[in-house]
Design an enzyme around this catalytic site. Structure first.
Site, mmCIF file in Angstrom:
data_model
loop_
_atom_site.group_PDB
_atom_site.id
_atom_site.type_symbol
_atom_site.label_atom_id
_atom_site.label_comp_id
_atom_site.label_asym_id
_atom_site.label_seq_id
_atom_site.Cartn_x
_atom_site.Cartn_y
_atom_site.Cartn_z
ATOM 1 N N GLY A 152 3.740 -3.537 -6.307
ATOM 2 C CA GLY A 152 4.884 -3.905 -5.983
ATOM 3 C C GLY A 152 4.795 -4.790 -4.639
ATOM 4 C CD GLN A 153 0.599 -4.301 -1.615
ATOM 5 O OE1 GLN A 153 -0.159 -5.491 -1.480
ATOM 6 N NE2 GLN A 153 0.087 -3.035 -1.215
ATOM 7 C CE LYS A 154 9.866 -9.263 -0.008
ATOM 8 N NZ LYS A 154 9.948 -8.606 1.250
ATOM 9 C CG MET A 182 0.195 -7.730 -5.506
ATOM 10 S SD MET A 182 -1.376 -8.427 -5.543
ATOM 11 C CE MET A 182 -2.233 -7.109 -6.233
#
Ligand code: G3D
Length: 172
Positions: A62-64, A66
């Site tokens: 979910g990290q930006k 990624m």
């Protein structure tokens, strides 16, 4: 694993960081060796629901940083599971935007959406109705969507949710 990833419907798991995706995947795939795709580095595993039904689950994070690589998964995706932390109302606007962005992708048009309102074991967690309102799910009229409460930590509600996803994939 007896079955190759490609033969089972592909289900993509998304959500903001800390929503509980890794906890959920390891809870569901207990006893299995969790694989990490060597090329892209995401977790993947096959969930066997019964003798004839399995799903390949991809936890694509979910990290930006990624997010640009999400697109690699969308071509073969047959259902989207979006995990939210229902104990964190403050992050719902961010979750709503992330969901809206991904569902805007042409390749996901019409595929079923399952929102997992995770961490229902925590006090004061949002209800299913509150989650669906905050994520503005009513605005998604061109696809089946559903919200289920679960606790990845305690293993509550997960099996039902994935059985439901599998049924929706078969229908669609
Ligand atoms: P992510 O993979 O989406 O980033 P994680 O999220 O699976 O790493 O989970 C983030 C934190 O939330 C973890 O706590 C994890 O134990 C916790 N968590 C996940 N699911 C649940 C749940 O259903 N209930 C509760 N109470 N906690 C949950 P830490 O402390 O390790 O950061």
């Amino acid at each position: 694993m007896g079955q190759s990833h490609s033969s089972a419907p592909q289900v993509v798991l998304m959500g903001l960081d800390s929503a509980g995706k890794s906890t959920l995947l390891s809870r569901l795939l207990t006893g299995q060796v969790m694989e990490t795709s060597p090329t892209i580095g995401f977790n993947v595993g096959t969930l066997y629901l019964d003798k004839k039904t399995s799903l390949t689950l991809w936890d694509i994070g979910g990290q930006k940083r990624m997010r640009p690589s999400w697109k690699f998964f969308l071509d073969d995706c047959e259902a989207l599971v979006f995990v939210v932390d229902s104990s964190e109302p403050a992050r719902m606007p961010e979750a709503r935007k992330a969901l809206q962005k991904v569902l805007g992708d042409e390749r996901l048009r019409g595929i079923p959406l399952m929102v997992l309102a995770n961490k229902k074991d925590l006090p004061h967690s949002l209800t299913i109705r509150e989650v669906s309102n905050q994520l503005d799910l009513q605005s998604y009229k061109d696809r089946l969507w559903e919200v289920q409460a679960c606790s990845a930590l305690k293993g509550l509600g997960l099996q039902q949710a994935f059985v439901s996803i599998s049924k929706r994939i078969k229908k669609s």
